[in-house]
Design a protein around this motif. Structure first.
Motif, PDB file in Angstrom:
ATOM      1  N   VAL A 247     -57.946 -38.688 -11.076  1.00  0.00           N
ATOM      2  CA  VAL A 247     -57.256 -38.987 -12.331  1.00  0.00           C
ATOM      3  C   VAL A 247     -56.896 -37.698 -13.061  1.00  0.00           C
ATOM      4  CG1 VAL A 247     -57.500 -40.086 -14.570  1.00  0.00           C
ATOM      5  CG2 VAL A 247     -58.459 -41.174 -12.563  1.00  0.00           C
TER       6      VAL A 247
ATOM      7  N   VAL B 261     -48.325 -32.593 -15.961  1.00  0.00           N
ATOM      8  CA  VAL B 261     -48.246 -31.553 -16.985  1.00  0.00           C
ATOM      9  C   VAL B 261     -47.701 -30.257 -16.379  1.00  0.00           C
ATOM     10  CG1 VAL B 261     -49.665 -30.049 -18.423  1.00  0.00           C
ATOM     11  CG2 VAL B 261     -49.998 -32.491 -18.506  1.00  0.00           C
TER      12      VAL B 261
ATOM     13  N   ALA C 149     -44.015 -30.403 -16.188  1.00  0.00           N
ATOM     14  CA  ALA C 149     -43.421 -30.248 -17.519  1.00  0.00           C
ATOM     15  C   ALA C 149     -43.386 -28.780 -17.924  1.00  0.00           C
ATOM     16  CB  ALA C 149     -44.215 -31.062 -18.536  1.00  0.00           C
TER      17      ALA C 149
ATOM     18  N   LEU D 115     -40.143 -26.132 -18.533  1.00  0.00           N
ATOM     19  CA  LEU D 115     -39.971 -25.308 -19.730  1.00  0.00           C
ATOM     20  C   LEU D 115     -39.794 -23.836 -19.332  1.00  0.00           C
ATOM     21  CD1 LEU D 115     -39.893 -25.465 -22.776  1.00  0.00           C
ATOM     22  CD2 LEU D 115     -42.341 -25.084 -22.815  1.00  0.00           C
TER      23      LEU D 115
ATOM     24  N   LEU E 273     -38.697 -22.649 -16.499  1.00  0.00           N
ATOM     25  CA  LEU E 273     -37.406 -22.447 -15.849  1.00  0.00           C
ATOM     26  C   LEU E 273     -36.276 -22.418 -16.883  1.00  0.00           C
ATOM     27  CD1 LEU E 273     -37.849 -24.670 -12.689  1.00  0.00           C
ATOM     28  CD2 LEU E 273     -37.689 -22.200 -12.756  1.00  0.00           C
ATOM     29  N   ALA E 274     -36.406 -23.257 -17.929  1.00  0.00           N
ATOM     30  CA  ALA E 274     -35.392 -23.242 -18.989  1.00  0.00           C
ATOM     31  C   ALA E 274     -35.362 -21.871 -19.656  1.00  0.00           C
ATOM     32  CB  ALA E 274     -35.692 -24.327 -20.016  1.00  0.00           C
TER      33      ALA E 274
ATOM     34  N   ARG F  25     -32.249 -19.099 -19.853  1.00  0.00           N
ATOM     35  CA  ARG F  25     -31.780 -18.441 -21.085  1.00  0.00           C
ATOM     36  C   ARG F  25     -31.837 -16.908 -20.928  1.00  0.00           C
ATOM     37  NH1 ARG F  25     -28.835 -18.569 -23.888  1.00  0.00           N
ATOM     38  NH2 ARG F  25     -29.692 -17.960 -25.898  1.00  0.00           N
TER      39      ARG F  25
ATOM     40  N   THR G 174     -48.119 -38.766  -6.068  1.00  0.00           N
ATOM     41  CA  THR G 174     -47.572 -38.059  -7.228  1.00  0.00           C
ATOM     42  C   THR G 174     -47.095 -36.674  -6.813  1.00  0.00           C
ATOM     43  OG1 THR G 174     -49.225 -39.196  -8.535  1.00  0.00           O
ATOM     44  CG2 THR G 174     -48.018 -37.436  -9.608  1.00  0.00           C
TER      45      THR G 174
ATOM     46  N   VAL H 152     -43.372 -35.754  -7.375  1.00  0.00           N
ATOM     47  CA  VAL H 152     -43.148 -34.829  -8.480  1.00  0.00           C
ATOM     48  C   VAL H 152     -43.129 -33.376  -7.999  1.00  0.00           C
ATOM     49  CG1 VAL H 152     -44.149 -33.973 -10.603  1.00  0.00           C
ATOM     50  CG2 VAL H 152     -44.078 -36.406 -10.191  1.00  0.00           C
ATOM     51  N   GLY H 153     -44.128 -33.000  -7.173  1.00  0.00           N
ATOM     52  CA  GLY H 153     -44.210 -31.614  -6.710  1.00  0.00           C
ATOM     53  C   GLY H 153     -43.106 -31.274  -5.726  1.00  0.00           C
TER      54      GLY H 153
ATOM     55  N   SER I  54     -39.869 -30.844  -8.848  1.00  0.00           N
ATOM     56  CA  SER I  54     -40.015 -29.378  -8.960  1.00  0.00           C
ATOM     57  C   SER I  54     -38.929 -28.656  -8.179  1.00  0.00           C
ATOM     58  CB  SER I  54     -41.358 -28.943  -8.404  1.00  0.00           C
ATOM     59  OG  SER I  54     -42.322 -28.943  -9.383  1.00  0.00           O
TER      60      SER I  54
ATOM     61  N   LEU J  22     -35.587 -28.908  -9.898  1.00  0.00           N
ATOM     62  CA  LEU J  22     -35.535 -28.047 -11.085  1.00  0.00           C
ATOM     63  C   LEU J  22     -35.325 -26.585 -10.671  1.00  0.00           C
ATOM     64  CD1 LEU J  22     -38.425 -29.488 -13.281  1.00  0.00           C
ATOM     65  CD2 LEU J  22     -35.981 -29.635 -13.715  1.00  0.00           C
TER      66      LEU J  22
ATOM     67  N   LEU K 179     -57.373 -43.975 -15.361  1.00  0.00           N
ATOM     68  CA  LEU K 179     -56.216 -43.318 -15.978  1.00  0.00           C
ATOM     69  C   LEU K 179     -55.739 -44.057 -17.216  1.00  0.00           C
ATOM     70  CD1 LEU K 179     -54.035 -40.999 -15.160  1.00  0.00           C
ATOM     71  CD2 LEU K 179     -52.617 -42.944 -14.628  1.00  0.00           C
TER      72      LEU K 179
ATOM     73  N   ARG L 140     -60.045 -43.433 -19.547  1.00  0.00           N
ATOM     74  CA  ARG L 140     -59.636 -42.138 -20.103  1.00  0.00           C
ATOM     75  C   ARG L 140     -58.185 -42.203 -20.565  1.00  0.00           C
ATOM     76  NH1 ARG L 140     -63.376 -38.101 -19.062  1.00  0.00           N
ATOM     77  NH2 ARG L 140     -61.845 -36.623 -19.771  1.00  0.00           N
TER      78      ARG L 140
ATOM     79  N   ASP M  96     -56.552 -39.319 -22.384  1.00  0.00           N
ATOM     80  CA  ASP M  96     -56.040 -38.192 -21.588  1.00  0.00           C
ATOM     81  C   ASP M  96     -54.567 -38.380 -21.278  1.00  0.00           C
ATOM     82  OD1 ASP M  96     -58.405 -36.930 -21.484  1.00  0.00           O
ATOM     83  OD2 ASP M  96     -58.606 -36.950 -19.301  1.00  0.00           O
TER      84      ASP M  96
ATOM     85  N   GLU N 274     -51.301 -36.300 -22.218  1.00  0.00           N
ATOM     86  CA  GLU N 274     -50.335 -35.877 -21.214  1.00  0.00           C
ATOM     87  C   GLU N 274     -48.904 -36.179 -21.671  1.00  0.00           C
ATOM     88  OE1 GLU N 274     -50.997 -37.969 -17.580  1.00  0.00           O
ATOM     89  OE2 GLU N 274     -48.947 -37.662 -16.908  1.00  0.00           O
TER      90      GLU N 274
ATOM     91  N   VAL O 213     -47.773 -33.703 -24.132  1.00  0.00           N
ATOM     92  CA  VAL O 213     -47.363 -32.436 -23.524  1.00  0.00           C
ATOM     93  C   VAL O 213     -45.959 -32.558 -22.942  1.00  0.00           C
ATOM     94  CG1 VAL O 213     -47.840 -30.817 -21.663  1.00  0.00           C
ATOM     95  CG2 VAL O 213     -49.708 -31.693 -23.034  1.00  0.00           C
ATOM     96  N   ILE O 214     -45.700 -33.671 -22.231  1.00  0.00           N
ATOM     97  CA  ILE O 214     -44.381 -33.854 -21.629  1.00  0.00           C
ATOM     98  C   ILE O 214     -43.311 -33.895 -22.711  1.00  0.00           C
ATOM     99  CG2 ILE O 214     -42.937 -35.405 -20.254  1.00  0.00           C
ATOM    100  CD1 ILE O 214     -45.540 -36.323 -18.932  1.00  0.00           C
TER     101      ILE O 214
ATOM    102  N   ALA P  11     -42.704 -30.397 -23.999  1.00  0.00           N
ATOM    103  CA  ALA P  11     -41.946 -29.605 -23.033  1.00  0.00           C
ATOM    104  C   ALA P  11     -40.482 -30.026 -23.036  1.00  0.00           C
ATOM    105  CB  ALA P  11     -42.545 -29.771 -21.641  1.00  0.00           C
TER     106      ALA P  11
ATOM    107  N   VAL Q 115     -37.245 -27.736 -23.724  1.00  0.00           N
ATOM    108  CA  VAL Q 115     -36.117 -27.556 -22.812  1.00  0.00           C
ATOM    109  C   VAL Q 115     -34.817 -27.891 -23.506  1.00  0.00           C
ATOM    110  CG1 VAL Q 115     -35.060 -28.409 -20.691  1.00  0.00           C
ATOM    111  CG2 VAL Q 115     -37.489 -27.946 -20.743  1.00  0.00           C
TER     112      VAL Q 115
ATOM    113  N   LEU R 280     -33.805 -25.159 -25.804  1.00  0.00           N
ATOM    114  CA  LEU R 280     -33.364 -23.948 -25.109  1.00  0.00           C
ATOM    115  C   LEU R 280     -32.000 -24.136 -24.459  1.00  0.00           C
ATOM    116  CD1 LEU R 280     -36.703 -22.852 -23.471  1.00  0.00           C
ATOM    117  CD2 LEU R 280     -35.311 -21.425 -24.949  1.00  0.00           C
TER     118      LEU R 280
END
Lengths: 120, 191
Positions: free
Chosen positions: A75, A83, A86, A90, A92-93, A97, B55, B59-60, B64, B67, B144, B148, B151, B155, B158-159, B162, B166, B169
């Motif tokens: 978990v 995270v 994310a 940021l 990379l942004a 710039r 995940t 995601v990775g 990623s 991006l 999850l 918790r 948590d 998260e 945070v997203i 971010a 972005v 910017l």
């Protein structure tokens, strides 16, 4: 005699140091972010390695299984991956710039340009 | 006990990491990073972390990589050799740190040890009571979203932060600026 029970941790440390090396030795900003990503994967790998139980199975309740691996590190690492992406986005942004502003993404070249513009 | 799949995947992961360091071509490095993520996703499956595995794969290896490719398209895709020479001092620092960490692993519980401290605290509670307390078969989901949940809430914060970063910017006014600058460059290029 090699301790095979520690092999995981050694590879994790190797990956971690690889990432750290890229971050501190390369001047290219994208390469630095790649290094950070390698570092991050190594930390995730470390936690997941610790969560494994010998003879266990994936922590999904099912009849016929008694031993499960520890769900808690999984978990925490799910959260860490998302995270991580994310923060990568940021970073990379910011690189984009910097690239627009200086025309380069090499740290040392940016420093040279800065030194020319502001000699003091 | 390590099986052969585990061993091969781990060794392969280390090889890919070294290849990523050595590549000067950033495009190739980013693609190898995708392979790196996919390999680690396979390793997570071997180590019973199926949720982490998918995940990481999505995601990775997916987001990623996209991006990073987008960033390469907007900046440059080669390292300049002049600024990226081999340096000995970082290598020494990294080898020393690594040696200290390897020394520290000898105090770690061995891989898969059911007596390890990590398996003694709250984890047994989650494993035994998920079914009657939450009613979801997947313990990872139960922890999850319920045990918790805060948590996960953190998260999302945070997203969100971010995302706002972005957008500040690269979005809004910055997009207009970028188009103006590019048009100016095009006009200069034509004349």
């Amino acid at each position: 005699m090699i301790e095979w029970g520690l092999y995981n941790y050694w590879v994790v440390i190797f990956l971690m140091m690889t990432g750290l090396y890229v971050v501190i030795s390369r001047g290219n900003l994208i390469k630095k972010i790649i290094g950070l990503n390698i570092f991050q994967v190594s930390v995730i790998m470390f936690y997941v390695s610790m969560g494994k139980v010998r003879g266990g199975t994936a922590p999904i309740d099912a009849p016929g299984f008694e031993i499960y691996s520890n769900p808690l590190p999984h978990v925490l690492m799910l959260t860490a991956i998302v995270v991580g992406v994310a923060t990568t986005a940021l970073a990379l942004a910011i690189v984009v710039r910097i690239g627009e502003e200086y025309g380069t993404i090499e740290e040392d070249k940016i420093r040279e340009i800065e030194a020319e513009e502001h000699p003091n | 006990m390590l099986d052969i799949v585990h061993l091969v995947l781990f060794t392969f992961l280390a090889v890919v990491a070294v290849a990523i360091i050595r590549l000067k071509d950033l495009f190739a490095a980013v693609m190898l990073m995708g392979i790196f993520s996919l390999l680690s996703a396979s390793l997570f499956t071997v180590m019973d972390a199926v949720d982490v595995a998918f995940t990481e794969a999505a995601v990775g290896a997916g987001i990623s990589t996209i991006l990073m490719l987008a960033t390469l398209a907007l900046t440059e895709s080669e390292e300049e050799p002049k600024y990226n020479r081999f340096k000995i001092l970082p290598l020494i620092a990294v080898v020393l740190t690594g040696a200290v960490l390897v020394f520290a692993t000898f105090d770690m519980p061995r891989y898969g040890d059911p007596e390890a401290p990590i398996h003694q605290h709250v984890a047994p509670h989650y494993i035994e009571h998920t079914d009657d307390e939450i009613g979801v078969p997947n313990m990872v989901t139960a922890v999850l979203a319920s045990y918790r949940g805060y948590d996960t809430w953190g998260e999302t914060t945070v997203i969100f932060t971010a995302c706002v970063g972005v957008m500040l910017l690269l979005g809004g006014h910055a997009i207009v600026e970028r188009f103006r600058r590019r048009r100016k460059l095009d006009v200069e290029g034509d004349s």
